[in-house]
Write a protein that holds these residues in place. Sequence first.
Motif, PDB file in Angstrom:
ATOM      1  N   ASP A   1     -34.782  34.659  19.577  1.00 59.81           N
ATOM      2  CA  ASP A   1     -35.949  35.087  20.357  1.00 59.81           C
ATOM      3  C   ASP A   1     -35.744  34.949  21.863  1.00 59.81           C
ATOM      4  OD1 ASP A   1     -37.313  35.720  18.031  1.00 59.81           O
ATOM      5  OD2 ASP A   1     -38.203  33.723  17.851  1.00 59.81           O
ATOM      6  N   VAL A   2     -34.573  34.455  22.269  1.00 59.03           N
ATOM      7  CA  VAL A   2     -34.249  34.320  23.693  1.00 59.03           C
ATOM      8  C   VAL A   2     -33.037  35.194  24.000  1.00 59.03           C
ATOM      9  CG1 VAL A   2     -33.587  32.760  25.559  1.00 59.03           C
ATOM     10  CG2 VAL A   2     -35.174  31.977  23.778  1.00 59.03           C
ATOM     11  N   THR A   3     -33.204  36.119  24.922  1.00 60.69           N
ATOM     12  CA  THR A   3     -32.142  37.056  25.286  1.00 60.69           C
ATOM     13  C   THR A   3     -31.436  36.588  26.551  1.00 60.69           C
ATOM     14  OG1 THR A   3     -33.300  38.935  24.301  1.00 60.69           O
ATOM     15  CG2 THR A   3     -31.634  39.441  25.961  1.00 60.69           C
ATOM     16  N   LEU A   4     -30.115  36.514  26.482  1.00 61.73           N
ATOM     17  CA  LEU A   4     -29.309  36.167  27.648  1.00 61.73           C
ATOM     18  C   LEU A   4     -29.011  37.431  28.443  1.00 61.73           C
ATOM     19  CD1 LEU A   4     -27.421  34.408  29.389  1.00 61.73           C
ATOM     20  CD2 LEU A   4     -25.643  34.767  27.653  1.00 61.73           C
ATOM     21  N   VAL A   5     -29.428  37.426  29.705  1.00 57.91           N
ATOM     22  CA  VAL A   5     -29.099  38.512  30.637  1.00 57.91           C
ATOM     23  C   VAL A   5     -28.107  37.929  31.643  1.00 57.91           C
ATOM     24  CG1 VAL A   5     -29.977  40.183  32.307  1.00 57.91           C
ATOM     25  CG2 VAL A   5     -31.410  39.496  30.358  1.00 57.91           C
ATOM     26  N   VAL A   6     -26.887  38.464  31.662  1.00 58.58           N
ATOM     27  CA  VAL A   6     -25.856  37.921  32.544  1.00 58.58           C
ATOM     28  C   VAL A   6     -25.912  38.634  33.891  1.00 58.58           C
ATOM     29  CG1 VAL A   6     -23.410  37.486  32.889  1.00 58.58           C
ATOM     30  CG2 VAL A   6     -24.387  37.322  30.590  1.00 58.58           C
ATOM     31  N   VAL A   7     -26.116  37.864  34.944  1.00 53.66           N
ATOM     32  CA  VAL A   7     -26.224  38.422  36.299  1.00 53.66           C
ATOM     33  C   VAL A   7     -24.817  38.515  36.885  1.00 53.66           C
ATOM     34  CG1 VAL A   7     -27.272  38.174  38.573  1.00 53.66           C
ATOM     35  CG2 VAL A   7     -28.503  37.378  36.535  1.00 53.66           C
ATOM     36  N   THR A   8     -24.344  39.743  37.070  1.00 53.20           N
ATOM     37  CA  THR A   8     -22.946  39.978  37.458  1.00 53.20           C
ATOM     38  C   THR A   8     -22.775  40.271  38.938  1.00 53.20           C
ATOM     39  OG1 THR A   8     -23.189  42.301  36.773  1.00 53.20           O
ATOM     40  CG2 THR A   8     -22.286  40.774  35.156  1.00 53.20           C
ATOM     41  N   LYS A   9     -23.776  40.000  39.737  1.00 52.50           N
ATOM     42  CA  LYS A   9     -23.696  40.308  41.173  1.00 52.50           C
ATOM     43  C   LYS A   9     -22.503  39.610  41.822  1.00 52.50           C
ATOM     44  CE  LYS A   9     -26.884  36.672  42.747  1.00 52.50           C
ATOM     45  NZ  LYS A   9     -28.163  36.397  43.435  1.00 52.50           N
ATOM     46  N   THR A  10     -21.851  40.308  42.704  1.00 49.70           N
ATOM     47  CA  THR A  10     -20.654  39.922  43.467  1.00 49.70           C
ATOM     48  C   THR A  10     -19.380  39.923  42.627  1.00 49.70           C
ATOM     49  OG1 THR A  10     -20.637  37.495  43.238  1.00 49.70           O
ATOM     50  CG2 THR A  10     -22.069  38.438  44.967  1.00 49.70           C
ATOM     51  N   TYR A  11     -19.490  40.162  41.327  1.00 48.62           N
ATOM     52  CA  TYR A  11     -18.305  40.211  40.483  1.00 48.62           C
ATOM     53  C   TYR A  11     -17.974  41.653  40.119  1.00 48.62           C
ATOM     54  CZ  TYR A  11     -18.128  35.202  40.229  1.00 48.62           C
ATOM     55  OH  TYR A  11     -18.003  33.885  40.583  1.00 48.62           O
ATOM     56  N   PRO A  12     -16.697  41.962  39.882  1.00 51.48           N
ATOM     57  CA  PRO A  12     -16.262  43.343  39.707  1.00 51.48           C
ATOM     58  C   PRO A  12     -16.608  43.929  38.341  1.00 51.48           C
ATOM     59  CG  PRO A  12     -14.406  41.870  39.405  1.00 51.48           C
ATOM     60  CD  PRO A  12     -15.556  41.015  39.865  1.00 51.48           C
TER      61      PRO A  12
ATOM     62  N   GLY B   1     -41.261  29.027  26.985  1.00 52.72           N
ATOM     63  CA  GLY B   1     -41.525  30.289  26.308  1.00 52.72           C
ATOM     64  C   GLY B   1     -40.846  31.518  26.856  1.00 52.72           C
ATOM     65  N   ALA B   2     -39.860  31.358  27.746  1.00 50.25           N
ATOM     66  CA  ALA B   2     -39.151  32.526  28.272  1.00 50.25           C
ATOM     67  C   ALA B   2     -38.504  33.313  27.139  1.00 50.25           C
ATOM     68  CB  ALA B   2     -38.086  32.098  29.280  1.00 50.25           C
ATOM     69  N   THR B   3     -38.558  34.625  27.237  1.00 50.73           N
ATOM     70  CA  THR B   3     -37.869  35.488  26.271  1.00 50.73           C
ATOM     71  C   THR B   3     -36.543  35.982  26.820  1.00 50.73           C
ATOM     72  OG1 THR B   3     -38.917  37.525  27.082  1.00 50.73           O
ATOM     73  CG2 THR B   3     -40.084  36.287  25.363  1.00 50.73           C
ATOM     74  N   HIS B   4     -36.384  35.976  28.144  1.00 51.92           N
ATOM     75  CA  HIS B   4     -35.159  36.429  28.799  1.00 51.92           C
ATOM     76  C   HIS B   4     -34.781  35.430  29.890  1.00 51.92           C
ATOM     77  CE1 HIS B   4     -36.473  40.065  26.785  1.00 51.92           C
ATOM     78  NE2 HIS B   4     -35.318  40.626  27.050  1.00 51.92           N
ATOM     79  N   VAL B   5     -33.545  34.937  29.855  1.00 49.77           N
ATOM     80  CA  VAL B   5     -33.043  34.053  30.902  1.00 49.77           C
ATOM     81  C   VAL B   5     -31.949  34.783  31.666  1.00 49.77           C
ATOM     82  CG1 VAL B   5     -33.691  31.891  29.785  1.00 49.77           C
ATOM     83  CG2 VAL B   5     -31.484  32.933  29.237  1.00 49.77           C
ATOM     84  N   ARG B   6     -31.961  34.648  32.990  1.00 48.75           N
ATOM     85  CA  ARG B   6     -31.060  35.397  33.870  1.00 48.75           C
ATOM     86  C   ARG B   6     -29.972  34.442  34.373  1.00 48.75           C
ATOM     87  NH1 ARG B   6     -36.231  35.722  35.762  1.00 48.75           N
ATOM     88  NH2 ARG B   6     -35.646  34.680  37.703  1.00 48.75           N
ATOM     89  N   ILE B   7     -28.793  34.528  33.808  1.00 44.44           N
ATOM     90  CA  ILE B   7     -27.746  33.542  34.058  1.00 44.44           C
ATOM     91  C   ILE B   7     -26.564  34.193  34.768  1.00 44.44           C
ATOM     92  CG2 ILE B   7     -26.284  31.777  33.045  1.00 44.44           C
ATOM     93  CD1 ILE B   7     -29.319  31.360  32.616  1.00 44.44           C
TER      94      ILE B   7
END
Length: 243
Positions: A36-47, A225-231
């Motif tokens: 129920d928790v979606t990992l969103v990978v933040v790729t800023k500054t990476y190629p 209760g977060a459903t999406h975490v921005r990592i």
Amino acid sequence: MSGEADGRQAELAANLARVEERITRACVTAGREPKDVTLVVVTKTYPADDVRRLARLGVRQVAENRDQEAAPKAAACADLPLAWHFVGQLQTNKARSVVRYADFVHSVDRTRLVTALSAAAEREGRRIGCLVQVALDRGSGAAGQRGGVEPDAVGELADAIASSPGVWPAGVMTVAPLSGPYAGRPRAAFERLREISTRLRADHPAATMVSAGMSGDLEEAVAAGATHVRIGSAVLGVRPGLR
């Protein structure tokens, strides 16, 4: 792959496994299902190469915060089965570019932006999920330092999204405040976001996304209760220039 590329793939795999384990442990502690928790990978500054490596590791949700970087990166990875999330502050004149690749915009905080995203999405024949960014870093009546609308204004902005073609209200987002009543209290801030989400879903049942938590506070976000975490850094490492 070269030895260097193999090493980077292994590094990302190890980092990703650690983050996924953190999410699982946080879910167990909170009595939630990890699915129920979606990992969103933040790729800023990476190629784009790192995005491809992440895709090989099973990552399907990636995020960027600057259109100047995101647009070419998304184009370079257009063959991959990815959902792109735009998580940064967005100027209305960038809306047309962003809707070409973004499936979700997490930082919707004003009706002018809704109008711009709607018009751009209509032109591109797309339908974009919009999350209302909630400011929890100031007192009532003051704009948030990191963007966002006051909690009492969330419903009105979601109504504007719902009534605009090409976009739909997908949920709410916040960033742990650095000032104001929730400074140093990320879990309390995220619990407030969950309350706002619950109220919003009464009028917009499809607005189920609760986007909260980053590398340093994902456990607090999951507990609240977060459903999406921005990592970002916990998966990709310390960003270039910040070492």
